[in-house]
Scaffold this motif. Structure first.
Motif, PDB file in Angstrom:
ATOM      1  N   PRO A   1       8.130  -6.861   2.818  1.00 48.91           N
ATOM      2  CA  PRO A   1       9.081  -6.859   1.691  1.00 48.91           C
ATOM      3  C   PRO A   1      10.549  -6.868   2.103  1.00 48.91           C
ATOM      4  O   PRO A   1      11.395  -7.303   1.319  1.00 48.91           O
ATOM      5  CB  PRO A   1       8.729  -5.550   0.947  1.00 48.91           C
ATOM      6  N   HIS A   2      10.853  -6.406   3.313  1.00 47.35           N
ATOM      7  CA  HIS A   2      12.246  -6.379   3.766  1.00 47.35           C
ATOM      8  C   HIS A   2      12.861  -7.777   3.778  1.00 47.35           C
ATOM      9  O   HIS A   2      14.077  -7.935   3.588  1.00 47.35           O
ATOM     10  CB  HIS A   2      12.329  -5.756   5.165  1.00 47.35           C
TER      11      HIS A   2
ATOM     12  N   ILE B   1       3.763  -3.628   5.396  1.00 47.80           N
ATOM     13  CA  ILE B   1       4.875  -2.814   4.883  1.00 47.80           C
ATOM     14  C   ILE B   1       6.232  -3.333   5.353  1.00 47.80           C
ATOM     15  O   ILE B   1       7.260  -3.022   4.737  1.00 47.80           O
ATOM     16  CB  ILE B   1       4.705  -1.332   5.260  1.00 47.80           C
TER      17      ILE B   1
ATOM     18  N   VAL C   1      12.673   1.587  -2.269  1.00 43.53           N
ATOM     19  CA  VAL C   1      11.726   2.248  -1.357  1.00 43.53           C
ATOM     20  C   VAL C   1      10.645   1.268  -0.914  1.00 43.53           C
ATOM     21  O   VAL C   1      10.278   1.210   0.271  1.00 43.53           O
ATOM     22  CB  VAL C   1      11.103   3.489  -2.054  1.00 43.53           C
ATOM     23  N   TRP C   2      10.114   0.496  -1.850  1.00 40.13           N
ATOM     24  CA  TRP C   2       9.076  -0.491  -1.513  1.00 40.13           C
ATOM     25  C   TRP C   2       9.595  -1.541  -0.533  1.00 40.13           C
ATOM     26  O   TRP C   2       8.885  -1.949   0.385  1.00 40.13           O
ATOM     27  CB  TRP C   2       8.602  -1.166  -2.801  1.00 40.13           C
ATOM     28  N   GLN C   3      10.848  -1.948  -0.686  1.00 44.70           N
ATOM     29  CA  GLN C   3      11.381  -3.031   0.134  1.00 44.70           C
ATOM     30  C   GLN C   3      11.818  -2.569   1.523  1.00 44.70           C
ATOM     31  O   GLN C   3      11.669  -3.310   2.499  1.00 44.70           O
ATOM     32  CB  GLN C   3      12.566  -3.695  -0.576  1.00 44.70           C
ATOM     33  N   GLU C   4      12.351  -1.363   1.651  1.00 45.52           N
ATOM     34  CA  GLU C   4      13.012  -0.975   2.896  1.00 45.52           C
ATOM     35  C   GLU C   4      12.279   0.078   3.731  1.00 45.52           C
ATOM     36  O   GLU C   4      12.635   0.296   4.881  1.00 45.52           O
ATOM     37  CB  GLU C   4      14.420  -0.445   2.596  1.00 45.52           C
ATOM     38  N   THR C   5      11.258   0.727   3.163  1.00 44.56           N
ATOM     39  CA  THR C   5      10.597   1.805   3.901  1.00 44.56           C
ATOM     40  C   THR C   5       9.958   1.314   5.192  1.00 44.56           C
ATOM     41  O   THR C   5      10.138   1.917   6.256  1.00 44.56           O
ATOM     42  CB  THR C   5       9.523   2.479   3.016  1.00 44.56           C
TER      43      THR C   5
ATOM     44  N   GLY D   1      12.622   2.768  -6.942  1.00 45.20           N
ATOM     45  CA  GLY D   1      11.262   2.401  -6.537  1.00 45.20           C
ATOM     46  C   GLY D   1      11.211   1.075  -5.809  1.00 45.20           C
ATOM     47  O   GLY D   1      10.536   0.941  -4.779  1.00 45.20           O
ATOM     48  N   SER D   2      11.951   0.085  -6.307  1.00 41.54           N
ATOM     49  CA  SER D   2      11.968  -1.213  -5.631  1.00 41.54           C
ATOM     50  C   SER D   2      12.639  -1.121  -4.271  1.00 41.54           C
ATOM     51  O   SER D   2      12.238  -1.789  -3.312  1.00 41.54           O
ATOM     52  CB  SER D   2      12.685  -2.249  -6.504  1.00 41.54           C
TER      53      SER D   2
END
Length: 323
Positions: free
Chosen positions: A140-141, A137, A192-196, A189-190
């Protein structure tokens, strides 16, 4: 002489002056005794002065009809003319609606997600699996915005992977990149996926500071996992969450320019045009520097007001704040 006589006639005021003088001397003494620490701060202070505060001088062009050959001081003063032009523009409410819509939904959806992920990871017993999930997780950052925008186009274009799967199961292809209604879900959405995963590091650090003895005592008292999360973990990360919430609201109008600009197409522009992209187009592409500066200054003032209101509210409600 008059001040000295008045101060001597008022013992309370005289003692306050002496106390203030002693405090100043003690502060100077502390600085001299710990000068090495202040030397460490010096590069950061110089950086902010040179790159953050000195450029504020350029804000003057928002109130002038800026002509590069005349310079900032030589350009004619027009007052609030550029602000009035922006407020009366037919694009004003569209820009405000798009900017606030993206920001608010991103805050509502994106802000709680790192907290939820951090609480779930904190409850994992198997350490190897926990580290694997964290790595997956976090990854992606480190993807650049340009690469992320390219991935979105590859996956969601008319003949992309998502539409191929939809048509494979008998559905009809969706124009994700052309329909304005799909811009907001793709953008949020992108994000949230990248930074969560990266954002939850702060909450995991706060949870690591919770003493295991508190959890043991709660377990002895009969608390289950949900009750321990509710009464131990959440109160432990609440001050951190409040500070991050204040910072997030303070940047409510500062939506990521790069991704919004890269995801824009002629067909989805009614939903994709936001204040940062508008400032770029008007200021750099159309060379209306004064007007673009006025729009940017308006945006910054809104952020300042929001962060002040949220900080004041948070201090009244929870006692935690930035200042």
């Amino acid at each position: 002489m008059k001040f000295a006589i008045k101060a001597s006639n008022n013992p309370l005021k005289s003692s306050e002056i002496r106390l203030e003088t002693l405090n100043k001397k003690s502060r100077i003494k502390q600085i001299l005794e710990n000068y090495e620490l202040y030397l460490f701060l010096l590069p950061a202070i110089i950086y902010f002065i040179v790159f953050q505060y000195i450029p504020m001088y350029g804000v003057l062009i928002a109130f002038k009809d800026y002509v590069p050959s005349l310079g900032i001081l030589g350009s004619p003063w027009v007052g609030l003319q550029h602000f009035v032009r922006f407020f009366e523009s037919y694009q004003f409410w569209t820009l405000i609606k798009n900017s606030l819509g993206l920001s608010i939904f991103q805050l509502i959806i994106g802000f709680p997600m790192p907290i939820i992920i951090a609480l779930l990871l904190n409850q994992m017993i198997h350490q190897k699996y926990k580290r694997f999930v964290q790595t997956v997780i976090y990854a992606p950052h480190f993807i650049s915005i340009v690469v992320l925008a390219g991935m979105i186009f590859v996956f969601f274009s008319d003949k992309g992977l998502i539409n191929s799967v939809i048509t494979l199961f008998g559905g009809s292809a969706i124009s994700f990149m052309s329909e304005p209604s799909w811009f907001k879900p793709l953008y949020i959405g992108s994000g949230v996926w990248q930074e969560t995963g990266w954002a939850c590091i702060v909450y995991l650090a706060a949870l690591a500071g919770v003493s295991p003895e508190i959890h043991e005592a709660a377990t002895v008292d009969g608390a289950n996992k949900w009750q321990r999360i509710l009464h131990v973990d959440i109160p432990a990360i609440m001050p951190t969450a409040i500070i991050l919430l204040i910072l997030s609201v303070g940047n409510l109008m500062n939506i990521g320019f790069e991704k919004a600009f890269l995801l824009q197409t002629p067909l989805n522009q009614p939903a994709a045009e936001i204040i940062p992209t508008y400032v770029y187009k008007v200021g750099l592409q159309q060379s209306e520097y004064s007007f673009a500066s006025a729009v940017g200054l308006f945006n910054a003032v809104i952020n300042l007001v929001l962060i002040w209101i949220v900080n004041r509210t948070a201090k009244k409600v929870s006692g935690s704040g930035l200042w």
